[in-house]
Design a protein around this motif. Sequence first.
Motif, PDB file in Angstrom:
ATOM      1  N   LEU A  44       0.808  -1.215   0.000  1.00 56.17           N
ATOM      2  CA  LEU A  44       0.000   0.000   0.000  1.00 56.17           C
ATOM      3  C   LEU A  44       0.845   1.270   0.000  1.00 56.17           C
ATOM      4  O   LEU A  44       0.736   2.103  -0.892  1.00 56.17           O
ATOM      5  CB  LEU A  44      -0.967  -0.014   1.191  1.00 56.17           C
ATOM      6  N   ARG A  45       1.666   1.430   1.022  1.00 54.05           N
ATOM      7  CA  ARG A  45       2.419   2.689   1.134  1.00 54.05           C
ATOM      8  C   ARG A  45       3.392   2.904  -0.027  1.00 54.05           C
ATOM      9  O   ARG A  45       3.469   4.015  -0.561  1.00 54.05           O
ATOM     10  CB  ARG A  45       3.129   2.771   2.482  1.00 54.05           C
ATOM     11  N   PRO A  46       4.165   1.897  -0.452  1.00 57.35           N
ATOM     12  CA  PRO A  46       5.026   2.125  -1.617  1.00 57.35           C
ATOM     13  C   PRO A  46       4.253   2.547  -2.861  1.00 57.35           C
ATOM     14  O   PRO A  46       4.746   3.357  -3.655  1.00 57.35           O
ATOM     15  CB  PRO A  46       5.710   0.767  -1.813  1.00 57.35           C
ATOM     16  N   THR A  47       3.039   1.999  -3.044  1.00 65.35           N
ATOM     17  CA  THR A  47       2.216   2.410  -4.180  1.00 65.35           C
ATOM     18  C   THR A  47       1.847   3.882  -4.066  1.00 65.35           C
ATOM     19  O   THR A  47       1.907   4.636  -5.049  1.00 65.35           O
ATOM     20  CB  THR A  47       0.936   1.558  -4.259  1.00 65.35           C
ATOM     21  N   LEU A  48       1.482   4.302  -2.865  1.00 67.12           N
ATOM     22  CA  LEU A  48       1.133   5.706  -2.639  1.00 67.12           C
ATOM     23  C   LEU A  48       2.333   6.615  -2.869  1.00 67.12           C
ATOM     24  O   LEU A  48       2.229   7.647  -3.557  1.00 67.12           O
ATOM     25  CB  LEU A  48       0.599   5.886  -1.220  1.00 67.12           C
ATOM     26  N   TYR A  49       3.486   6.239  -2.309  1.00 61.81           N
ATOM     27  CA  TYR A  49       4.700   7.045  -2.499  1.00 61.81           C
ATOM     28  C   TYR A  49       5.051   7.152  -3.985  1.00 61.81           C
ATOM     29  O   TYR A  49       5.361   8.240  -4.494  1.00 61.81           O
ATOM     30  CB  TYR A  49       5.896   6.422  -1.767  1.00 61.81           C
ATOM     31  N   GLY A  50       5.013   6.021  -4.680  1.00 59.43           N
ATOM     32  CA  GLY A  50       5.379   6.009  -6.089  1.00 59.43           C
ATOM     33  C   GLY A  50       4.437   6.857  -6.933  1.00 59.43           C
ATOM     34  O   GLY A  50       4.875   7.575  -7.841  1.00 59.43           O
ATOM     35  N   ALA A  51       3.129   6.785  -6.631  1.00 65.18           N
ATOM     36  CA  ALA A  51       2.153   7.553  -7.398  1.00 65.18           C
ATOM     37  C   ALA A  51       2.350   9.054  -7.199  1.00 65.18           C
ATOM     38  O   ALA A  51       2.308   9.832  -8.163  1.00 65.18           O
ATOM     39  CB  ALA A  51       0.733   7.146  -6.994  1.00 65.18           C
ATOM     40  N   LEU A  52       2.576   9.476  -5.955  1.00 65.40           N
ATOM     41  CA  LEU A  52       2.766  10.901  -5.680  1.00 65.40           C
ATOM     42  C   LEU A  52       4.073  11.419  -6.292  1.00 65.40           C
ATOM     43  O   LEU A  52       4.122  12.530  -6.834  1.00 65.40           O
ATOM     44  CB  LEU A  52       2.748  11.155  -4.170  1.00 65.40           C
ATOM     45  N   ALA A  53       5.132  10.614  -6.217  1.00 66.43           N
ATOM     46  CA  ALA A  53       6.405  11.016  -6.820  1.00 66.43           C
ATOM     47  C   ALA A  53       6.273  11.115  -8.336  1.00 66.43           C
ATOM     48  O   ALA A  53       6.750  12.073  -8.963  1.00 66.43           O
ATOM     49  CB  ALA A  53       7.502  10.018  -6.448  1.00 66.43           C
ATOM     50  N   ALA A  54       5.611  10.122  -8.949  1.00 62.97           N
ATOM     51  CA  ALA A  54       5.402  10.140 -10.392  1.00 62.97           C
ATOM     52  C   ALA A  54       4.528  11.326 -10.802  1.00 62.97           C
ATOM     53  O   ALA A  54       4.740  11.936 -11.865  1.00 62.97           O
ATOM     54  CB  ALA A  54       4.756   8.832 -10.851  1.00 62.97           C
ATOM     55  N   LEU A  55       3.559  11.674  -9.962  1.00 58.05           N
ATOM     56  CA  LEU A  55       2.700  12.821 -10.242  1.00 58.05           C
ATOM     57  C   LEU A  55       3.515  14.113 -10.266  1.00 58.05           C
ATOM     58  O   LEU A  55       3.362  14.946 -11.181  1.00 58.05           O
ATOM     59  CB  LEU A  55       1.595  12.906  -9.185  1.00 58.05           C
ATOM     60  N   ALA A  56       4.383  14.285  -9.275  1.00 58.51           N
ATOM     61  CA  ALA A  56       5.220  15.498  -9.222  1.00 58.51           C
ATOM     62  C   ALA A  56       6.117  15.604 -10.451  1.00 58.51           C
ATOM     63  O   ALA A  56       6.224  16.668 -11.072  1.00 58.51           O
ATOM     64  CB  ALA A  56       6.058  15.493  -7.943  1.00 58.51           C
ATOM     65  N   VAL A  57       6.752  14.495 -10.834  1.00 63.70           N
ATOM     66  CA  VAL A  57       7.636  14.496 -12.012  1.00 63.70           C
ATOM     67  C   VAL A  57       6.835  14.788 -13.284  1.00 63.70           C
ATOM     68  O   VAL A  57       7.259  15.581 -14.141  1.00 63.70           O
ATOM     69  CB  VAL A  57       8.367  13.151 -12.125  1.00 63.70           C
ATOM     70  N   THR A  58       5.669  14.158 -13.426  1.00 63.24           N
ATOM     71  CA  THR A  58       4.841  14.356 -14.614  1.00 63.24           C
ATOM     72  C   THR A  58       4.416  15.807 -14.762  1.00 63.24           C
ATOM     73  O   THR A  58       4.410  16.369 -15.869  1.00 63.24           O
ATOM     74  CB  THR A  58       3.592  13.449 -14.551  1.00 63.24           C
ATOM     75  N   ASP A  99      -4.882  -5.907   7.923  1.00 64.69           N
ATOM     76  CA  ASP A  99      -4.157  -4.728   7.424  1.00 64.69           C
ATOM     77  C   ASP A  99      -2.881  -5.157   6.717  1.00 64.69           C
ATOM     78  O   ASP A  99      -2.117  -5.957   7.205  1.00 64.69           O
ATOM     79  CB  ASP A  99      -3.801  -3.845   8.655  1.00 64.69           C
ATOM     80  N   ARG A 100      -2.697  -4.599   5.475  1.00 70.56           N
ATOM     81  CA  ARG A 100      -1.458  -4.859   4.731  1.00 70.56           C
ATOM     82  C   ARG A 100      -0.959  -3.521   4.195  1.00 70.56           C
ATOM     83  O   ARG A 100      -0.989  -3.259   3.004  1.00 70.56           O
ATOM     84  CB  ARG A 100      -1.722  -5.842   3.591  1.00 70.56           C
ATOM     85  N   VAL A 101      -0.528  -2.688   5.103  1.00 67.56           N
ATOM     86  CA  VAL A 101      -0.168  -1.334   4.738  1.00 67.56           C
ATOM     87  C   VAL A 101       1.242  -1.230   4.237  1.00 67.56           C
ATOM     88  O   VAL A 101       1.571  -0.414   3.403  1.00 67.56           O
ATOM     89  CB  VAL A 101      -0.404  -0.380   5.931  1.00 67.56           C
ATOM     90  N   SER A 102       2.128  -2.013   4.743  1.00 68.57           N
ATOM     91  CA  SER A 102       3.534  -1.854   4.371  1.00 68.57           C
ATOM     92  C   SER A 102       3.926  -2.785   3.245  1.00 68.57           C
ATOM     93  O   SER A 102       3.184  -3.641   2.851  1.00 68.57           O
ATOM     94  CB  SER A 102       4.406  -2.108   5.595  1.00 68.57           C
TER      95      SER A 102
END
Length: 406
Positions: A263-277, A403-406
């Motif tokens: 979950l969290r790595p997906t969120l981090y990756g999406a936000l980082a990719a959004l900023a770069v895009t 819960d599978r957050v990490s």
Amino acid sequence: MPLALLALAVSAFGIGTTEFVMMGLLPNVAGDLGTSVPTAGYLVSAYALGVVIGAPLLTALGSRIPRKRMLLLLMAVFTVGNLASALAPNFGLLIAGRLLAGLPHGAFFGVGAVVAARLVREGRQARAVATMFLGLTVANIVGVPAATLLGQHLGWRATFLVVAAIGLVAMASLARLVPHMPREERGGVAHEIRAMGNKQVVLGLVTAVFGFAGVFAVYSYLASMMTEVSGFAENSVPFVLALFGAGMTLGALAAGPLTDRALRPTLYGALAALAVTLVVFNYAVHVQWAALVCVAILGAVGFMTTTPLQMLVMKKAQHAPTLASASNHSAFNLANAGGAWIGGVAIAAGWGWTSPALVGAVLAVVGLGIAVTAGLLDRGGSASSRIVASSEDADGVPAELPDRVS
């Protein structure tokens, strides 16, 4: 996937259509009701205000109502709101109709996300939630362009009559396909509000406000960027918006399995990719083919943030995820309004049509910083947060979702 998810997706399709179609119908509404286009823009704000108010309020009021019945009641309010909009004799009553149609939006997705997660086995909850959201993304590809064309040829009232009809179809689908789910033994307003006190829930909502604001800082002015900077003709704008919707759909399809896995790595990756895009978009918008590629990618990475944020607040709200899930949609609509406002301020300041992209990138980075901070704080917390219902629903679906957050 259970057929009940199809009923939720049909409902999401109707909600997504009525939320975004007004942007394309503003000139028609303004001309028919004798007001200006900027004034008619308040119709967009009225819907968003309904979402922000209705998500926590209706969810709290319906906390003791069985979830299937709650979904039907919310879709009934949605249908009445769109019917009232279609029949509104003046601008003031149309504002009221739009506000009414927006009230059930967040509460429906909040309850629907919890229902979707309980319909499937462990390890597939995020995919189930993403399937429901597919209705929202498909609305941007098919529903909004079709409804806009309908409104332009038969009048804007016809559009809202059709959306009201979609609401009736959605109600029939929900009644037929969604299984009965008893209310939680520990349900109630106070119980739901206490769950909102979890700092991880609060940080998740704040992440949504800042991170997703970056998307709407650009999306709100995308039509003007395409015509004023990229050089596209005005009749090409619906195609560009549909391309953005196609990107959203791809993002939703990818977000489900990725969120189930991490979950969290997906969120981090999406936000980082959004900023770069967004940074790349600031330059790519000057070249037509590059602008189109970036529009599709922006839709994909922007919408990839929604599923992990939805699942995060549901998991961290522990035994009362519904209010947190619904409030997440209030946060997204605050992001919509805030991103549009900040992007407009940048343009008004003389920074140029592309400036909302850089402003949006800053907002996405802020959202990423909040998300990473929340993840670091969570490492020292409990690793056993759960979504809990009573014990087992009528169809034998397990009441606890690990819960599978990490």
